[in-house]
Motif scaffolding. Structure first.
Motif, PDB file in Angstrom:
ATOM      1  N   PHE A  56      -2.693  -8.805  -0.829  1.00 18.58           N
ATOM      2  CA  PHE A  56      -3.617  -7.720  -1.479  1.00 18.58           C
ATOM      3  C   PHE A  56      -4.333  -6.992  -0.357  1.00 18.58           C
ATOM      4  CE2 PHE A  56      -7.451  -6.078  -3.304  1.00 18.58           C
ATOM      5  CZ  PHE A  56      -7.156  -5.318  -4.270  1.00 18.58           C
ATOM      6  N   SER A  57      -4.575  -7.796   0.809  1.00 16.50           N
ATOM      7  CA  SER A  57      -5.220  -7.049   1.832  1.00 16.50           C
ATOM      8  C   SER A  57      -4.218  -6.263   2.745  1.00 16.50           C
ATOM      9  CB  SER A  57      -5.719  -8.104   2.936  1.00 16.50           C
ATOM     10  OG  SER A  57      -6.660  -8.999   2.456  1.00 16.50           O
ATOM     11  N   ALA A  58      -2.957  -6.374   2.934  1.00 24.19           N
ATOM     12  CA  ALA A  58      -2.037  -5.532   3.244  1.00 24.19           C
ATOM     13  C   ALA A  58      -1.825  -4.347   2.131  1.00 24.19           C
ATOM     14  CB  ALA A  58      -0.722  -6.391   3.412  1.00 24.19           C
ATOM     15  N   VAL A  62      -4.601  -1.723   2.962  1.00 29.20           N
ATOM     16  CA  VAL A  62      -4.491  -0.901   4.105  1.00 29.20           C
ATOM     17  C   VAL A  62      -3.201   0.094   3.684  1.00 29.20           C
ATOM     18  CG1 VAL A  62      -3.600  -0.963   6.706  1.00 29.20           C
ATOM     19  CG2 VAL A  62      -5.152  -2.861   5.535  1.00 29.20           C
ATOM     20  N   TYR A  63      -2.073  -0.397   3.322  1.00 33.33           N
ATOM     21  CA  TYR A  63      -1.250   0.763   3.169  1.00 33.33           C
ATOM     22  C   TYR A  63      -1.419   1.590   2.064  1.00 33.33           C
ATOM     23  CZ  TYR A  63       1.636  -1.620  -0.560  1.00 33.33           C
ATOM     24  OH  TYR A  63       1.922  -2.539  -1.620  1.00 33.33           O
ATOM     25  N   ASN A  64      -2.340   1.302   1.205  1.00 30.71           N
ATOM     26  CA  ASN A  64      -2.827   2.416   0.057  1.00 30.71           C
ATOM     27  C   ASN A  64      -3.561   3.537   0.904  1.00 30.71           C
ATOM     28  OD1 ASN A  64      -1.315   1.395  -2.201  1.00 30.71           O
ATOM     29  ND2 ASN A  64      -3.230   0.082  -2.488  1.00 30.71           N
ATOM     30  N   VAL A  89       3.892   1.739   4.271  1.00 34.19           N
ATOM     31  CA  VAL A  89       4.226   0.544   3.349  1.00 34.19           C
ATOM     32  C   VAL A  89       4.987  -0.627   3.941  1.00 34.19           C
ATOM     33  CG1 VAL A  89       5.000  -0.013   1.246  1.00 34.19           C
ATOM     34  CG2 VAL A  89       4.035   2.069   1.305  1.00 34.19           C
ATOM     35  N   ILE A  90       6.142   0.141   4.613  1.00 35.70           N
ATOM     36  CA  ILE A  90       7.053  -0.969   5.341  1.00 35.70           C
ATOM     37  C   ILE A  90       6.276  -1.752   6.398  1.00 35.70           C
ATOM     38  CG2 ILE A  90       9.082  -1.274   6.499  1.00 35.70           C
ATOM     39  CD1 ILE A  90       9.432  -0.567   3.409  1.00 35.70           C
TER      40      ILE A  90
END
Length: 333
Positions: free
Chosen positions: A265-267, A270-272, A277-278
């Motif tokens: 969820f932390s990742a 960040v990518y949101n 994303v990758i």
């Protein structure tokens, strides 16, 4: 004319007497001498060309895969390196590790109780334990988590009342069960159902003859459990328990649907924001692989500890011992 010489008495007494009886048995034939290996020849192992071809093809495929991963600009490895040790990712990793440890400990504690109830002679406890395992193994983990997350729709308030008195306390379920506590409850109950079967199978793997021998020696139940049952049952419990621990570590990623700030969820947070994303998924993947590798090493040495005395040949060398022996052989040459 001179008379023939007569042997003296001393010569007659020292002559070995002829043993009476049948003639002695013939001597055994001598063993044939081994054939000498001609000079310049040596015994060589059987050649296996298919093994070398398959190994070479596997190494070639691995090299092509590594080259593709390292050379593909879409992976954005500099971004991966920048976020690998960022504060938000490390906080999510710590929460994931805490959840894994807490759920594993609570799940195996409850699973042991369920296993003891299943092995007891009480038919009521046996039925309840079997029903618990059946229900929680038959439903998916995500469904269980969503059910516990929405438990407030069924029980809006939890209270304790005396039969002939007032209410002792009351609390709203929404205020009591937050996302993190809901995740712990859901994961623990799911883990306990599988842990109960693992513990039960491990206890049943112990030979009953040893329990009878211990009873004939007058050993108490507690001592039999500590000294006889558990050391042998751990050899059967540890492999599936280690797999469950690793599965729990990866299964904590499911709680991201509850907005619990774990590693995944932390990742995602960040990518949101960055739309990378990758790289962020690779960051989470690398941390999962690293922690899983450490747990696998610990599982290997723990299984090795409880396998002492299980075989006559002794324990095989560890990978580190084999590597040191290979280095010594290479240096000795």
């Amino acid at each position: 004319m001179a008379s023939p010489a007569v042997p003296s008495a001393r010569a007659r007494s020292t002559a070995p007497p002829t043993p009476p009886g049948p003639a002695s048995a013939p001597a055994a034939p001598a063993a044939p001498a081994p054939e000498a290996v001609p000079a310049g020849l040596a015994i060589v192992p059987r050649r296996r060309p298919g093994r070398y071809v398959s190994g070479g093809l596997a190494l070639l495929a691995t090299a092509l895969l590594v080259r593709s991963l390292a050379g593909n600009p879409a992976f954005e490895w500099p971004v991966v390196g920048a976020y690998l040790t960022s504060a938000s990712i490390l906080r999510g990793l710590l929460l994931t590790l805490w959840l894994t440890g807490a759920v594993t400990a609570l799940g195996f504690a409850l699973g042991t109780v369920l296993a003891v109830a299943r092995l007891s002679g009480n038919p009521v406890l046996q039925s309840l334990s079997w029903g618990f395992v059946w229900i929680f193994r038959a439903t998916p983990l995500l469904v269980q988590l969503l059910f516990w997350f929405n438990i407030g729709a069924l029980y809006p308030e939890l209270s304790l009342r005396l039969p002939f008195g007032g209410e002792l306390f009351a609390v709203r379920t929404v205020d009591l069960l937050g996302p993190a506590l809901t995740a712990v409850i859901g994961l623990t109950l799911h883990e306990a159902a599988f842990a109960a079967e693992v513990v039960r199978s491990g206890v049943q793997s112990v030979d009953q003859g040893q329990l009878e021998a211990a009873a004939s020696l007058g050993l108490g139940r507690g001592r039999v459990l500590r000294r006889i049952v558990l050391p042998q049952a751990m050899r059967a419990i540890l492999p599936p328990a280690g797999n469950m621990l690793i599965g729990t570590l990866k299964g904590t990623s499911v709680i991201s649907v509850l907005a619990v700030h774990d590693l995944l969820f932390s990742a995602q947070l960040v990518y949101n924001q960055t739309y990378q994303v990758i790289p962020l998924l690779l960051v989470a993947t690398l941390w999962y692989v690293a922690v899983t590798s450490v747990l696998s090493v610990g599982q290997y040495y723990l299984e090795r500890h409880f396998a002492r005395g299980a075989t006559r040949a002794g324990l095989p060398p560890t990978p580190w011992q084999r590597a040191r022996a290979a280095v010594r052989r290479a240096v000795g040459r």
